[in-house]
Design a protein around this motif. Structure first.
Motif, short mmCIF file in Angstrom:
data_model
loop_
_atom_site.label_atom_id
_atom_site.label_comp_id
_atom_site.label_asym_id
_atom_site.label_seq_id
_atom_site.Cartn_x
_atom_site.Cartn_y
_atom_site.Cartn_z
N ALA A 1 0.84 -1.19 0.00
CA ALA A 1 0.00 0.00 0.00
C ALA A 1 0.88 1.24 0.00
N ASN A 2 0.36 2.34 -0.54
CA ASN A 2 1.13 3.57 -0.58
C ASN A 2 1.10 4.23 0.79
N THR A 3 2.22 4.17 1.49
CA THR A 3 2.34 4.75 2.83
C THR A 3 3.39 5.85 2.85
N GLU A 4 3.77 6.32 1.69
CA GLU A 4 4.81 7.35 1.59
C GLU A 4 4.43 8.58 2.40
N GLY A 5 5.36 9.05 3.23
CA GLY A 5 5.14 10.25 4.03
C GLY A 5 4.32 10.02 5.28
N GLN A 6 3.90 8.80 5.52
CA GLN A 6 3.05 8.50 6.67
C GLN A 6 3.83 7.72 7.73
N VAL B 1 6.85 3.86 13.11
CA VAL B 1 8.05 4.10 12.32
C VAL B 1 7.80 5.33 11.46
N ALA B 2 8.53 6.41 11.74
CA ALA B 2 8.35 7.67 11.01
C ALA B 2 8.82 7.53 9.57
N PRO B 3 8.33 8.39 8.69
CA PRO B 3 8.80 8.35 7.30
C PRO B 3 10.26 8.78 7.20
N PRO B 4 10.93 8.39 6.13
CA PRO B 4 12.34 8.75 5.98
C PRO B 4 12.50 10.25 5.75
N GLN B 5 13.58 10.80 6.31
CA GLN B 5 13.94 12.19 6.08
C GLN B 5 14.90 12.25 4.89
N ALA B 6 15.50 13.41 4.67
CA ALA B 6 16.42 13.57 3.54
C ALA B 6 17.55 12.54 3.60
N ILE C 1 12.61 -4.83 1.00
CA ILE C 1 12.16 -4.05 -0.16
C ILE C 1 11.99 -2.60 0.26
N ILE C 2 12.50 -1.69 -0.56
CA ILE C 2 12.32 -0.26 -0.28
C ILE C 2 10.84 0.08 -0.29
N GLU C 3 10.37 0.70 0.79
CA GLU C 3 8.96 1.13 0.89
C GLU C 3 8.80 2.58 0.47
N SER C 4 9.73 3.44 0.90
CA SER C 4 9.69 4.85 0.51
C SER C 4 11.07 5.45 0.65
N VAL C 5 11.30 6.56 -0.05
CA VAL C 5 12.60 7.22 -0.02
C VAL C 5 12.43 8.68 0.38
N GLY C 6 13.45 9.21 1.04
CA GLY C 6 13.44 10.61 1.45
C GLY C 6 14.00 11.51 0.36
N GLU C 7 13.91 12.79 0.61
CA GLU C 7 14.41 13.80 -0.33
C GLU C 7 15.89 13.59 -0.61
N GLY C 8 16.26 13.69 -1.87
CA GLY C 8 17.66 13.59 -2.26
C GLY C 8 18.11 12.20 -2.64
N VAL C 9 17.29 11.19 -2.38
CA VAL C 9 17.65 9.81 -2.75
C VAL C 9 17.21 9.59 -4.20
N THR C 10 18.17 9.40 -5.09
CA THR C 10 17.86 9.30 -6.51
C THR C 10 18.14 7.92 -7.11
N ASP C 11 19.00 7.13 -6.44
CA ASP C 11 19.38 5.85 -7.04
C ASP C 11 18.64 4.66 -6.43
N GLY D 1 21.15 -1.16 11.67
CA GLY D 1 19.98 -1.14 10.78
C GLY D 1 18.64 -1.33 11.47
N SER D 2 18.65 -1.76 12.74
CA SER D 2 17.41 -2.03 13.48
C SER D 2 16.46 -2.90 12.66
N THR D 3 16.95 -4.06 12.24
CA THR D 3 16.18 -4.91 11.34
C THR D 3 15.29 -5.92 12.06
N PHE D 4 15.25 -5.88 13.39
CA PHE D 4 14.29 -6.72 14.11
C PHE D 4 12.95 -6.00 14.19
N SER D 5 12.64 -5.27 13.16
CA SER D 5 11.38 -4.55 13.01
C SER D 5 10.85 -4.85 11.61
N GLU D 6 9.52 -4.91 11.47
CA GLU D 6 8.96 -5.17 10.14
C GLU D 6 9.28 -4.05 9.16
N TYR D 7 9.47 -2.83 9.68
CA TYR D 7 9.92 -1.70 8.86
C TYR D 7 11.03 -0.99 9.63
#
Length: 202
Positions: free
Chosen positions: A2-7, A30-35, A75-85, A146-152
């Motif tokens: 689902a689209n959860t970008e920014g949420q 889990v807050a959305p990614p920052q820059a 899998i990448i769920e969302s990206v912050g500002e400045g992430v282009t690759d 990485g705090s990977t013992f979390s679903e996100y």
């Protein structure tokens, strides 16, 4: 996905509240990614001895409550500002010792110990604004690599390696720590000649 970008996302995570005490499965925000950050849906995570060592905290700085884990694939769920690759949907591994690609160490052929993202297990917050992206009802939950013992989870984009989506994440997730600290480190230090036959112990 689902689209959860920014949420803010609510998900489950294994939270260490105290040194050596059993991890508790909690619902975390889990807050959305920052820059220059990405939020990753973790599909597979391994247990590394470093996680155990810092959880026991017998000779380590006790930083709690905390979400451990750093050897994972997702899998990448969302990206912050400045992430282009990187983009949502990319298959990735979390990398505990990242590369900003801009500092003198990243540009050197002799070192990959990035000035910004070199491994620092005692760093409990993100580089962008020195805050955590995890919380439970307003209470801060700290990061561990990485705090990977979390679903996100949220990490700096330099701590992510994009991989072929055909690679089996349940197998290659082990490479996100094991190669850097084992075979890869040995090869970088030994610098064997092409065609050499070598053995790596430990």
């Amino acid at each position: 996905m689902a689209n959860t970008e920014g949420q803010v996302i609510r998900c489950r995570a294994a939270v260490a509240w105290e040194a050596g005490k059993p991890l508790m499965i909690e619902e975390v925000q889990v807050a959305p990614p920052q820059a220059m950050e990405v939020r990753v849906k973790i599909l597979y995570s391994s247990l590394c001895h470093s996680d155990v060592s810092f959880w026991e905290a017998t000779d380590r700085l006790p930083i709690f409550p905390r979400i451990f884990g750093h050897e994972a694939g997702g899998i990448i769920e969302s990206v912050g500002e400045g992430v282009t690759d990187l983009k949502p949907g990319d298959h990735v591994l979390t990398i505990f010792t990242g590369e900003c690609k801009e500092c003198a160490d990243c540009k050197s052929e002799e070192s990959n110990l990035c000035s910004l993202l070199r491994v620092d297990p005692n760093r409990p917050v993100m580089h962008t604004n020195n805050n955590s992206r995890f919380s439970i009802n307003g209470k801060t939950i700290y990061h561990f690599l990485g705090s990977t013992f979390s679903e996100y989870t949220v990490v700096h984009y330099g701590c992510i390696a994009k991989i072929n989506p055909l690679a089996p994440l349940d197998k290659v997730a082990l490479l996100s720590c094991g190669i850097a600290t084992g075979l890869g480190a040995a090869l970088n230090v030994a610098k064997p000649f092409k065609g050499s036959t070598i053995s790596v112990f430990g």
